[in-house]
Design a protein around this motif. Sequence first.
Motif, PDB file in Angstrom:
ATOM      1  N   ASN A 131     -19.858 -30.730  36.458  1.00 33.57           N
ATOM      2  CA  ASN A 131     -21.036 -30.154  35.276  1.00 33.57           C
ATOM      3  C   ASN A 131     -22.153 -31.314  35.254  1.00 33.57           C
ATOM      4  O   ASN A 131     -23.229 -30.796  35.045  1.00 33.57           O
ATOM      5  CB  ASN A 131     -20.127 -30.226  33.978  1.00 33.57           C
ATOM      6  CG  ASN A 131     -19.338 -28.862  34.009  1.00 33.57           C
ATOM      7  OD1 ASN A 131     -19.762 -27.655  34.167  1.00 33.57           O
ATOM      8  ND2 ASN A 131     -17.927 -29.090  34.066  1.00 33.57           N
ATOM      9  N   TRP A 132     -21.713 -32.444  35.481  1.00 37.07           N
ATOM     10  CA  TRP A 132     -23.147 -33.421  35.720  1.00 37.07           C
ATOM     11  C   TRP A 132     -24.013 -32.854  36.729  1.00 37.07           C
ATOM     12  O   TRP A 132     -25.130 -32.929  36.530  1.00 37.07           O
ATOM     13  CB  TRP A 132     -22.673 -34.761  35.993  1.00 37.07           C
ATOM     14  CG  TRP A 132     -22.280 -35.505  34.688  1.00 37.07           C
ATOM     15  CD1 TRP A 132     -22.524 -35.055  33.236  1.00 37.07           C
ATOM     16  CD2 TRP A 132     -21.675 -36.840  34.499  1.00 37.07           C
ATOM     17  NE1 TRP A 132     -21.911 -36.209  32.441  1.00 37.07           N
ATOM     18  CE2 TRP A 132     -21.696 -37.027  33.293  1.00 37.07           C
ATOM     19  CE3 TRP A 132     -21.430 -37.804  35.614  1.00 37.07           C
ATOM     20  CZ2 TRP A 132     -20.987 -38.478  32.763  1.00 37.07           C
ATOM     21  CZ3 TRP A 132     -20.742 -38.960  35.325  1.00 37.07           C
ATOM     22  CH2 TRP A 132     -20.435 -39.379  33.877  1.00 37.07           C
ATOM     23  N   TYR A 186     -25.919 -29.953  35.728  1.00 41.51           N
ATOM     24  CA  TYR A 186     -26.837 -30.200  34.738  1.00 41.51           C
ATOM     25  C   TYR A 186     -27.899 -30.507  35.202  1.00 41.51           C
ATOM     26  O   TYR A 186     -29.101 -30.251  34.840  1.00 41.51           O
ATOM     27  CB  TYR A 186     -26.011 -30.965  33.627  1.00 41.51           C
ATOM     28  CG  TYR A 186     -27.132 -31.714  32.522  1.00 41.51           C
ATOM     29  CD1 TYR A 186     -27.246 -31.090  31.478  1.00 41.51           C
ATOM     30  CD2 TYR A 186     -27.701 -32.913  32.981  1.00 41.51           C
ATOM     31  CE1 TYR A 186     -28.220 -31.635  30.479  1.00 41.51           C
ATOM     32  CE2 TYR A 186     -28.772 -33.027  31.927  1.00 41.51           C
ATOM     33  CZ  TYR A 186     -28.811 -32.698  30.621  1.00 41.51           C
ATOM     34  OH  TYR A 186     -29.701 -33.117  29.732  1.00 41.51           O
ATOM     35  N   VAL A 196     -21.871 -25.091  24.930  1.00 39.47           N
ATOM     36  CA  VAL A 196     -21.386 -25.893  25.943  1.00 39.47           C
ATOM     37  C   VAL A 196     -19.752 -26.293  26.170  1.00 39.47           C
ATOM     38  O   VAL A 196     -19.058 -26.349  27.112  1.00 39.47           O
ATOM     39  CB  VAL A 196     -22.015 -27.176  26.065  1.00 39.47           C
ATOM     40  CG1 VAL A 196     -21.640 -28.160  27.003  1.00 39.47           C
ATOM     41  CG2 VAL A 196     -23.656 -26.997  26.579  1.00 39.47           C
ATOM     42  N   ARG A 245     -16.442 -23.292  28.313  1.00 40.44           N
ATOM     43  CA  ARG A 245     -15.847 -24.230  28.984  1.00 40.44           C
ATOM     44  C   ARG A 245     -14.137 -23.330  29.302  1.00 40.44           C
ATOM     45  O   ARG A 245     -13.524 -23.452  30.346  1.00 40.44           O
ATOM     46  CB  ARG A 245     -15.228 -25.615  28.861  1.00 40.44           C
ATOM     47  CG  ARG A 245     -16.654 -26.421  28.704  1.00 40.44           C
ATOM     48  CD  ARG A 245     -17.306 -26.632  29.778  1.00 40.44           C
ATOM     49  NE  ARG A 245     -18.414 -27.585  29.797  1.00 40.44           N
ATOM     50  CZ  ARG A 245     -19.276 -27.499  30.523  1.00 40.44           C
ATOM     51  NH1 ARG A 245     -19.389 -26.798  31.897  1.00 40.44           N
ATOM     52  NH2 ARG A 245     -20.277 -28.185  30.521  1.00 40.44           N
ATOM     53  N   GLN A 274     -18.484 -23.342  34.389  1.00 39.63           N
ATOM     54  CA  GLN A 274     -19.329 -24.211  35.171  1.00 39.63           C
ATOM     55  C   GLN A 274     -21.007 -24.075  34.771  1.00 39.63           C
ATOM     56  O   GLN A 274     -21.852 -24.735  34.586  1.00 39.63           O
ATOM     57  CB  GLN A 274     -19.335 -24.251  36.592  1.00 39.63           C
ATOM     58  CG  GLN A 274     -17.935 -24.901  36.992  1.00 39.63           C
ATOM     59  CD  GLN A 274     -16.691 -23.946  36.689  1.00 39.63           C
ATOM     60  OE1 GLN A 274     -16.816 -22.845  36.945  1.00 39.63           O
ATOM     61  NE2 GLN A 274     -15.566 -24.777  36.575  1.00 39.63           N
ATOM     62  N   SER A 306     -23.649 -25.020  32.182  1.00 43.73           N
ATOM     63  CA  SER A 306     -24.522 -26.560  32.441  1.00 43.73           C
ATOM     64  C   SER A 306     -25.662 -26.205  32.806  1.00 43.73           C
ATOM     65  O   SER A 306     -26.506 -27.247  32.651  1.00 43.73           O
ATOM     66  CB  SER A 306     -23.505 -27.271  33.218  1.00 43.73           C
ATOM     67  OG  SER A 306     -22.155 -27.528  32.805  1.00 43.73           O
ATOM     68  N   PHE A 332     -24.107 -33.479  25.810  1.00 43.20           N
ATOM     69  CA  PHE A 332     -23.800 -32.463  26.697  1.00 43.20           C
ATOM     70  C   PHE A 332     -22.457 -33.249  27.332  1.00 43.20           C
ATOM     71  O   PHE A 332     -21.320 -32.383  27.440  1.00 43.20           O
ATOM     72  CB  PHE A 332     -24.645 -32.321  28.014  1.00 43.20           C
ATOM     73  CG  PHE A 332     -24.160 -31.690  29.138  1.00 43.20           C
ATOM     74  CD1 PHE A 332     -24.110 -30.414  29.312  1.00 43.20           C
ATOM     75  CD2 PHE A 332     -23.647 -32.329  30.402  1.00 43.20           C
ATOM     76  CE1 PHE A 332     -23.702 -29.539  30.260  1.00 43.20           C
ATOM     77  CE2 PHE A 332     -23.196 -31.684  31.445  1.00 43.20           C
ATOM     78  CZ  PHE A 332     -23.197 -30.247  31.581  1.00 43.20           C
ATOM     79  N   THR A 379     -18.444 -31.538  27.189  1.00 45.22           N
ATOM     80  CA  THR A 379     -17.845 -31.427  28.236  1.00 45.22           C
ATOM     81  C   THR A 379     -16.530 -32.008  28.225  1.00 45.22           C
ATOM     82  O   THR A 379     -15.754 -31.324  29.022  1.00 45.22           O
ATOM     83  CB  THR A 379     -18.886 -31.555  29.576  1.00 45.22           C
ATOM     84  OG1 THR A 379     -20.094 -30.646  29.534  1.00 45.22           O
ATOM     85  CG2 THR A 379     -18.047 -31.501  30.787  1.00 45.22           C
TER      86      THR A 379
END
Length: 204
Positions: free
Chosen positions: A67-68, A71, A111, A115, A122, A125, A138, A142
């Motif tokens: 997810n980083w 994002y 956010v 999930r 996903q 994000s 965030f 997450t």
Amino acid sequence: MDTIHAIINDIFQWVQGLGYFGIVLGLMLEVIPSEVVLAYGGYLVSTGEISFVGAVIFGTIGAVGQNWILYAIGRFAGRPFFEKYGKYLKIKEKHLTIAEGWFNKYGAGIVFTARFVPFMRQIISVPAGMARMSFGLFTLLTLLASIPWSLIFVFLGWKMGDQWQHVSEQAGPYVQPTLLIALALLIVYVVVKIWRSKTRAKRG
């Protein structure tokens, strides 16, 4: 079809060979759905190859890492990137539009809740990145959502053993209560947000 099964089998062997890091990479790449990778991690726990705690920790790390990436793409490349390349990431434009609508309507709290929703897990994000949501918040939301998700599917894979492939059939009774809790938290979040907004309006 045989070719697809062969590729999937190779991926699972790759995950098994890399152990914990195979789980992380398998989740970050999302070639196979996260719940399947986590269930396979649970199966590896049942064989004694890895520990339950380790599988959950690295499963959570993989989920957050994936997810980083989404994002970052949303923040630095924006929607045009997904309109052009989204199909390669299994992100449909209609789902992205829905995720944007949810984020604009409910704010950062979605956010966490999203999930637990298919297709949105996903994708949410992306609008978070596009809106330049606080990276720290965030990550926290997450992480909080990824921990129970990892726990559920690693546990199911562990208990099912050789039958871990059927995890989707067994997940309902475990996922539904978690989703209800997430929805309840979202409702509380929205109510508090509205209350604060009205309070500020009265003061103004």
